[in-house]
Structures are given as C-alpha cells and as structure tokens.
Scaffold this active site. Sequence first.
Site, PDB file in Angstrom:
ATOM      1  CG  ASP A  49      -1.962   0.878   0.986  1.00 53.52           C
ATOM      2  OD1 ASP A  49      -3.342   0.544   0.929  1.00 53.52           O
ATOM      3  OD2 ASP A  49      -1.862   2.392   0.955  1.00 53.52           O
TER       4      ASP A  49
ATOM      5  CB  SER B  73      -9.616  -0.542  -8.476  1.00 51.73           C
ATOM      6  OG  SER B  73      -8.466  -0.969  -7.857  1.00 51.73           O
ATOM      7  CG  ASN B  74     -15.812   0.064  -7.939  1.00 48.04           C
ATOM      8  OD1 ASN B  74     -16.027  -0.513  -8.880  1.00 48.04           O
ATOM      9  ND2 ASN B  74     -16.296   0.109  -6.838  1.00 48.04           N
TER      10      ASN B  74
ATOM     11  CG  HIS C 206     -19.349  -3.922  -9.835  1.00 48.06           C
ATOM     12  ND1 HIS C 206     -20.077  -4.651  -9.011  1.00 48.06           N
ATOM     13  CD2 HIS C 206     -18.551  -3.380  -8.851  1.00 48.06           C
ATOM     14  CE1 HIS C 206     -19.833  -4.728  -7.724  1.00 48.06           C
ATOM     15  NE2 HIS C 206     -18.781  -3.576  -7.711  1.00 48.06           N
TER      16      HIS C 206
END
Length: 313
Positions: free
Chosen positions: A33, A119-120, A175
């Site tokens: 991260d 991830s969107n 989605h």
Amino acid sequence: MRKVGIVGAGAVGASAAYALTLMGTCKEIVLFDVAPGVAQGKAIDIAQAGYYAPQDTIVTHADAPSDMKNCDIVVITAGVPRKPGMTRADLLMINAKIMKSVVGDIIENSPKAIIICVSNPLDVMSYAIHKITGWNRNRIIGMAGALDGSRMAYQISKVTGLGASQTGSLVIGDHGENMIPLPSKVQVGDIPLSELVSKEDMEGIIERTRLGGAEIVKYLGTSGYYGPGRAIAHMVEAILNDTQAIVSSSVLLEGEYGYSNVTVGVPVVLGKNGIEKIIELELDDATKAKFKISVDSIQSGIDILTENNFFKG
Ligand SMILES: NC(=O)c1ccc[n+]([C@@H]2O[C@H](COP(=O)([O-])OP(=O)(O)OC[C@H]3O[C@@H](n4cnc5c(N)ncnc54)[C@H](O)[C@@H]3O)[C@@H](O)[C@H]2O)c1
C-alpha cells in the site's frame, strides 16, 4: 508457488487477505500500500490470525512494488473514493492513472501473473488494464459478479428461508446501477427458483440485489469489504486450485454477446489459466436491451479515458 500479491491494503484488500489466510488457499500473501505502515501492520495482524487456520500462510508486506515479485495472482484494490466536488471523469482519470502505475510494476515484477481487478469503476479499470498490459484476455479478470452474486443469493435466501449456500446466483452486465441480476435462471438445490417464489418476489430480489452495495453504504457510510474480500478469495481459490468454477466476471469480449473491445460482466469458467472459457447465455430481447445499456455505460467511461488521451503513450 501459490503466491498472491494484493496491491492496496485498505478495507477490501485486507479483507481478501484475511479470508484467504483463514481458508489456507495460498502459500504466501504479500500486501502493498502507498500509505506508510498500512500494509506492514495489516500483514502482521492477519499473519497472527492465521495461527488458527487449517493451513499455514505466510503473510508479509512489500516496502516497494519491486519487493512484490513473481506472484501467481495479483489482486488490485488500490484506488481513491469519489470525494465531494469530484466529477465521474475526475475519478476515472485518477484511478486509471493509479492502474497505470500499479500495472507497470506488475508487468515488471510478476510478468506471468493473472490480475484480478477490484478497483472501481470496475469494468472501465479492467479495460484499462487490458490496454496497459496487452496481455491475453484470460489473464485479466474483473471482480464483480462474484460479489453481486453473493448479494443475490443472500436476497434469495431471505425470501425463501432456504440455505444460501445451495442457492445459485447469476448477475451479468456492469458492476453498477445497470447490473442485471438473473434470478429466473438460477436454482435452489435442484429446484428452479421460479417454482419457489412468486413473480413479485423475483422482481424484489432483482431490485434488492441491484441496491445491495448502496444498502451497506447507507448504514456504514462506506462500501462493504467483508463480502468483496470473500468474493475475491473465491476467485483466487478457483484459479489456484483449478476448480473450473463458473463465476460471473468482467472480461474483454471479442465478439461474444455481439460486442468487442469492451469489458463487461458475463459468466466465465475460472481455472489455472484464469479465464478458461466465456459462457454465452441465450438472452431474451428484454435482457439483451438491458445488456446494451450496461455496455453503453461502460463504453462511455472508456470514451472519457480515450478523450483524455489516457491510452496514448
Ligand atoms: N469490484 C467490487 O466488487 C468492489 C467492491 C468493493 C470495493 N471496490 C473498490 O475497491 C477499491 C478499494 O476499496 P476499499 O474499500 O478497500 O478502499 P480503501 O480506501 O479502504 O483502500 C484503498 C487503498 O488503496 C491504497 N492505494 C491508493 N493508491 C495506491 C497505489 N498507487 N498503490 C498501492 N496502494 C494504493 C490506499 O492507500 C488505500 O489503503 C475501491 O476502488 C472500491 O471502489 C470494488
């Protein structure tokens, strides 16, 4: 090796690592991260939870993307949420740029990996990853139907009172708000759902599945993570164990369902090569029309990236 990298150790990435550790599916999980300390702290916590798992999993962190090497699967959950004042195009460009940097590192450090994009906006990010890597389409899989399907099974179980684990699920399309739950095509045990519930119940299941993510946001002020984490783990397990499981996923179509060069959710078979097969369902005219709305909405996101020269250079 059974080594899984997770880029983005936020709520969803950490939940996926936790689920995988409890399942004992992998030999090694590496978290990375950009936020200092996050991957390290969560890796230690999850590794300690693994003491009670049926099988040992080594859970570590990477200080830099180059420390996450030779993964069999890399799950991408890195991204930023939409903030007040941010347009859809702003968010798209920010997350797409994150994909470009993350995927560049994957190409360099895990050149044989299968990528699961989380991830969107999911379908558009999955498309961006196809274009950035240029890899065969079987190696890039968007996680959507696995989660939306679990939400659908939950809604069916609430209506029927029957165990969700024996309930099929099938959600296609994007989605997002145009997802297409197809309860009329699933069974509970060996019984078609249409023989167990009324037409009105069926409509309710469709609506509540579509709003499944928003319902959690309403209570938590943020989107769910346990469900997404477990859904990711299901896909990882299917690939590492070559289970040949049917899981709706966002994949690049090359003529299937009448579309090409767009990523959208359809049922696929998952196994050791990633996507082993795309299953082409017979859709009635009404569902075909809904599928087109879904594809069009994804295409409009891809168009924003194109207009902003994302795919150039
Ligand atoms: N596909 C699905 O079904 C589904 C379900 C839930 C959430 N999501 C999406 O998954 C993503 C993650 O959600 P979350 O709830 O875990 O968010 P989160 O904010 O808790 O975690 C995201 C993490 O990504 C990290 N990050 C940002 N840029 C990075 C980079 N370049 N490299 C490495 N890490 C980076 C952040 O520091 C943060 O820790 C979001 O885009 C969310 O919309 C998708």
